[in-house]
Design an enzyme around this catalytic site. Structure first.
Site, PDB file in Angstrom:
ATOM      1  N   ASP A   1       0.863  -1.181   0.000  1.00 21.29           N
ATOM      2  CA  ASP A   1       0.000   0.000   0.000  1.00 21.29           C
ATOM      3  C   ASP A   1       0.904   1.238   0.000  1.00 21.29           C
ATOM      4  O   ASP A   1       2.128   1.114   0.117  1.00 21.29           O
ATOM      5  CB  ASP A   1      -0.861  -0.054   1.269  1.00 21.29           C
ATOM      6  CG  ASP A   1      -2.030   0.901   1.224  1.00 21.29           C
ATOM      7  OD1 ASP A   1      -2.264   1.520   0.173  1.00 21.29           O
ATOM      8  OD2 ASP A   1      -2.716   1.030   2.257  1.00 21.29           O
TER       9      ASP A   1
ATOM     10  N   GLU B   1       2.595   5.210  -3.797  1.00 23.84           N
ATOM     11  CA  GLU B   1       2.593   6.266  -4.844  1.00 23.84           C
ATOM     12  C   GLU B   1       3.914   7.036  -4.889  1.00 23.84           C
ATOM     13  O   GLU B   1       4.273   7.431  -5.999  1.00 23.84           O
ATOM     14  CB  GLU B   1       1.415   7.219  -4.598  1.00 23.84           C
ATOM     15  CG  GLU B   1       0.063   6.566  -4.715  1.00 23.84           C
ATOM     16  CD  GLU B   1      -0.297   5.661  -3.528  1.00 23.84           C
ATOM     17  OE1 GLU B   1       0.265   5.885  -2.431  1.00 23.84           O
ATOM     18  OE2 GLU B   1      -1.110   4.754  -3.712  1.00 23.84           O
TER      19      GLU B   1
ATOM     20  N   ASP C   1      -9.000   4.037  -1.609  1.00 22.39           N
ATOM     21  CA  ASP C   1      -9.800   4.445  -0.457  1.00 22.39           C
ATOM     22  C   ASP C   1     -11.114   5.067  -0.893  1.00 22.39           C
ATOM     23  O   ASP C   1     -11.309   6.281  -0.795  1.00 22.39           O
ATOM     24  CB  ASP C   1      -9.007   5.423   0.410  1.00 22.39           C
ATOM     25  CG  ASP C   1      -7.878   4.708   1.131  1.00 22.39           C
ATOM     26  OD1 ASP C   1      -7.971   3.482   1.317  1.00 22.39           O
ATOM     27  OD2 ASP C   1      -6.913   5.376   1.518  1.00 22.39           O
TER      28      ASP C   1
END
Ligand SMILES: *[C@@H]1O[C@H](CO)[C@@H](O)[C@H](O)[C@H]1NC(C)=O
Length: 916
Positions: free
Chosen positions: A533, A536, A609
């Site tokens: 996770d 980015e 999300d």
């Protein structure tokens, strides 16, 4: 991971209050981004100048060099604005007709980033040796294709690249004259523009006027840029790339994930555009994003399909920096796009199609297909932030079993790790992680545990310490020391996965055995797979919640050059680590939030999300479809998506399916069982996708490319080529759904087997699932606790006859764990129903792996196939126990079973039959 994600396991469920949670102010609009502003100003000036606008870029015909024996051509390109700056153009035509167009600045002050394609490509493409370029007075041309129907034309002045088919323009680069590669320059002190007595700037040099006509007369954010409290230092100055790509004969475009928007991409410029900002590709952690927006999300794949009833073409613009894309539809027959990237060379692949299948195949040959995942990963995944202890996990597992709810995987979010030091269990709550995993694995289940990229800068964290000593962490803008930012683990640093020295080291951290030196994950097991996770990367105190663009990576590249690729390197190294733990390599499961072109080769993604709202349910389907367009097909969140997981935020009440009230609990139990019964269909669809690059969820235009009425349909889809059509329920208190049926074919209700019409009941417990006439579906109908327990279960075949009384389907099986299928350890069969004579329907089964060894596996042709391979033997007792025939007009007077010698054991006569 902070996802509120899937509220329920079906698409329709108890919505949360519709709070608008995204902080839009955290993210730039085009007008807040210097190079996007410059790019849009360029297109605005072009629009104003209308026909007097002319691209300053041209090919120098005397410089053209055509390679002998291969389809490569190079040429010098000049811009009349900057006659001293040199650009080099190169075009290559690949074996399969794809055209690669590269433009770079030559002998410039600095070097532009040119490695994006090399991260994305699965291998160096083969250049065609049967096509050659011809240089004429005004242009360069190459004609090719089986029917010599494809032509590429490079016009010299102004520079323009056109791909044509049958004389019809398919893709045009720089047709609108918006190409601009900002060359590297030295920073000069600002020149004061002389003003006349009225205060108006006086006319300066003529060339300055020409530049202003094209570039604008301001140095807008060339050397520094502020956003909120951050300053981007931009030491290299302006280096953006603007390129218009026009599809003069295609009125619909799809792709460029990831955005929460319609599949058929809404316009961003032109007359009354749907959005005022361009679509943005800049991987970002956008918590509780908007349900309709061109804003960036977690992943970026710069791939676009352009579609019409006549043909489908594609472009892959291999750029790793932030990119904005304007789209307009000057008519319903044409599409104009404008791509504005912050840095990097121009490296564009033109995919000539002309069918959706061929565009997918062309893109798959470039960047690879989705690897066949472990079979268990298609089951149901139960996740939450967080299961708080080993005993919590055991209890949740027990409750699933007590309630007869199948589940394959239990997930642990960040709280398993002591102080968020990933790999290091918090022994207060997880005293026995290996035993806990063994308890889960005893029922054939797996665990997925999170490993995020932020490394806590702590002296007692060996993973950070080792990376620090090796000097493999991302550096701050000074190029010295370690970049430091804030994330879950507090003060953190990030591994620079662009540094090759990090690769083997990272892989070694996942070993479950003692290393000679350094940390390895002894408290782990082969039954633990990984969730990446925040890659980015998400950095809480960074600009736009990510890494400052002037941070330095391996090779001296700035983060700005490769930001969108960053997340892919992290999850792909993790996948290699997971696969490499055992002596016999096993297929890894790695879920990633961030992705780029090529991510499909190794990982699955989810939609980030989102919120548990109906809007988010609806747009999630469109997002999964768009991901599939760009190759990233192992995606999703719900029962009818390739990846099926429920997740919940730490602040939410516990909501595992067994906790729900009736009727929801029973609806979800049925839904889970439905998913498990359909696993053979899903797995067969994955197998096909792993070979062909076709998406698993297929939108209408992919199935029916000539049906214009279906081009914008994105609220229903087909599952692989199985013939399953799904229309999820995404509106509250919906009682009915209108399903678009694209053809003159009979469709059957999956559950009642009745012939269907366009309006069907669609309450919560009745998601419309149809079977297209002409399909044969293999299912396994015995409820089990987890998918590995179904290995020897018998099959049911639903034979859904077409209007003409025929049907076909496929079933693919292998061990679901290792790579032995690539050596032919598999069963791949075709089922066919036909009516050889009036009143007789014959259903037969045939070995496809022998018939089509070239399509039997991902990653190359099977050289030999033995239908009696070890895997086939292992399942030789597996039977077809039931055949359900849909669409027989009369009740049959007799049913006859026939065993044809030489056909595999699973077709032996046995079982019962029922007729509908
Ligand atoms: C998305 O498609 C729907 C249905 O066609 C349409 O009503 C809506 O306006 C579209 N959204 C945008 C942003 O264009």
């Amino acid at each position: 991971m902070r996802s509120v994600a899937l509220v329920g396991v079906i698409y329709a469920l108890l919505a949360l209050p519709d709070v608008l949670a995204v902080k839009s102010n955290d993210f730039k609009t085009c007008s807040q981004s210097g190079f996007c502003r410059r790019g849009r100003a360029l297109s605005a000036r072009a629009k104003e100048a209308q026909s007097s606008w002319k691209s300053p870029y041209s090919v120098d015909p005397s410089s053209i060099s055509i390679a002998s024996q291969e389809a490569t051509v190079t040429a010098a390109v000049k811009s009349s604005l900057y006659p001293d700056i040199k650009f080099g153009l190169e075009l290559r035509i690949h074996d399969d007709g794809v055209v690669r167009v590269r433009l770079d600045e030559i002998d410039g002050l600095r070097k532009r980033y040119d490695e994006a394609a090399s991260w994305a490509l699965v291998a160096e493409p083969r250049i065609s040796s049967s096509v050659s370029w011809t240089a004429g007075k005004k242009d360069l041309r190459a004609v090719y294709g089986e029917k010599k129907d494809i032509e590429v034309v490079v016009t010299y002045e102004p520079l323009r690249v056109t791909l044509l088919r049958n004389g019809k323009e398919q893709i045009v680069l720089n047709g609108r004259g918006l190409l601009h590669m900002e060359h590297f320059r030295a920073q000069t002190p600002a020149v004061e523009v002389p003003v006349d007595e009225t205060g108006e700037p006086q006319e300066v040099l003529q060339v300055e006027n020409v530049r202003a006509w094209f570039e604008g007369d301001e140095e807008d954010a060339w050397w520094e840029e502020k956003f909120s409290s951050w300053t981007d230092s931009k030491p290299k100055g302006p280096e953006s790339l603007s390129l218009d790509i026009t599809f003069p004969n295609h009125g619909t475009v799809y792709g460029i994930p990831q955005h929460a928007t319609n599949l058929s991409l809404p316009s961003t410029t032109g007359d009354s555009p749907s959005y005022t900002d361009p679509f943005r590709l800049y991987n970002a952690d956008v918590f509780e994003y908007l349900a309709s927006s061109p804003m960036s999300l977690y992943g970026s794949i710069p791939v676009m399909h352009a579609h019409s009833a006549h043909s489908t073409v594609g472009v892959f613009n291999a750029v790793g920096s932030e990119t904005w894309i304007d789209i307009s539809y000057p008519s319903n027959k044409a599409t104009e796009t404008h791509w504005i990237s912050e840095s990097g060379i121009m490296d564009v692949f033109l995919l000539p199609g002309p069918t959706p299948e061929e565009v997918f195949a062309q893109y798959a040959r470039l960047t690879g297909t989705t690897a066949l995942p472990p079979h268990w990963s298609l089951g149901y995944h139960q996740c939450r932030w967080n299961y708080v202890s080993s005993d919590d996990v055991r209890t949740v597992q027990k409750r699933f079993d007590e309630e007869d709810m199948p589940v394959d995987v239990f997930w642990l979010d960040i709280e398993y790790a002591e102080d968020h030091k990933y790999f290091i269990w918090d022994h207060k709550t997880f005293p026995d992680p290996v035993e806990m995993t063994n308890d889960v694995a005893a029922i054939g289940r797996k665990m997925v545990v999170i490993v995020d990229p932020h490394l806590k800068r702590a002296s007692n964290y060996p993973v950070y310490q080792e990376a620090s000593e090796m000097g493999i962490l991302v550096k701050p803008k000074s190029g010295e020391g370690e970049y430091e930012g804030w994330c879950w683990s507090g003060s953190s640093s990030w591994i620079d996965h662009f540094n090759p020295a990090s690769w083997d080291w990272w892989i070694s951290k996942f070993k479950t055995s003692q290393l000679e030196t350094g940390f390895s994950w002894l408290e782990s097991s082969e039954d633990i797979h990984i969730w990446n996770d925040m890659n980015e990367p998400s950095i809480f105190n960074g600009p736009e919640i990510t890494m400052p663009k002037d941070s330095i990576h391996y090779g001296g590249w700035e983060h700005r050059d490769l930001h969108n690729i960053n997340g892919m390197l992290f999850h792909s190294n993790t996948a290699q680590a997971v696969s490499g733990r055992s002596d016999i390599p096993k297929r890894p499961f790695v879920l990633t939030r961030s992705f780029y072109a090529g991510s499909q080769r190794i990982s699955a993604m989810w939609t980030g999300d989102n919120l548990g709202t109906w809007d988010h349910m609806a747009v999630g389907i469109k997002m999964v479809l768009a991901n599939g367009i760009a190759g990233m097909t192992f995606a999703g969140f719900g029962i009818f998506s390739p990846f099926f997981r429920a997740h919940a935020h730490i602040d939410t009440k516990r909501r595992e399916p067994f906790l729900l009230d009736e009727p929801y609990k029973s609806i979800i139990r049925d839904t889970l069982r439905l998913r498990y019964s359909m696993l053979p269909i899903w797995y067969t669809a994955f197998k096909e996708s792993s070979v062909t690059g076709m998406p698993i969820l297929r939108p209408h235009y992919v199935m029916f490319p000539k049906d214009t009425a279906g081009f914008a349909i994105d609220d229903q889809f087909f599952v692989g080529s199985s013939g399953i059509l799904v229309k999820p329920v995404t509106e509250k208190e919906k009682k009915e759904a209108t399903v678009y049926l694209p053809e003159d074919q009979v469709y059957y209700d999956y559950f009642t087997h009745h012939r269907k019409h366009i309006t069907v009941a669609a309450e919560l417990h009745q998601v419309p699932v149809f079977i297209r006439g002409g399909s044969i579906l293999p299912t396994r109908e015995r409820p089990r606790r987890a998918s590995p327990l179904m290995k020897l279960d018998p099959f049911t075949l639903r034979v859904a006859l077409s209007k003409t009384g025929t049907a076909r389907g496929e079933l693919y099986l292998d061990d679901g764990i290792t790579y032995s299928h690539q050596q032919g350890e598999l069963v791949w069969r075709e089922f066919v129903a036909e009516q050889p004579q009036k009143k007789i329907t014959r259903i037969s089964s045939k070995d496809l792996a022998s018939a089509k060894p070239e399509s039997a596996v991902d990653g190359g042709e099977l050289t030999t196939y033995d239908p009696k391979n070890a895997f086939a033997k292992e399942i030789e007792e597996v039977r077809v126990e039931k055949i359900v025939v849909l669409g027989l007009n009369v009740k049959p007077s007799s049913v006859k079973w026939e065993y044809v010698p030489g056909v595999a054991a699973s077709d032996k006569k046995e079982g019962t039959s029922s007729v509908h």
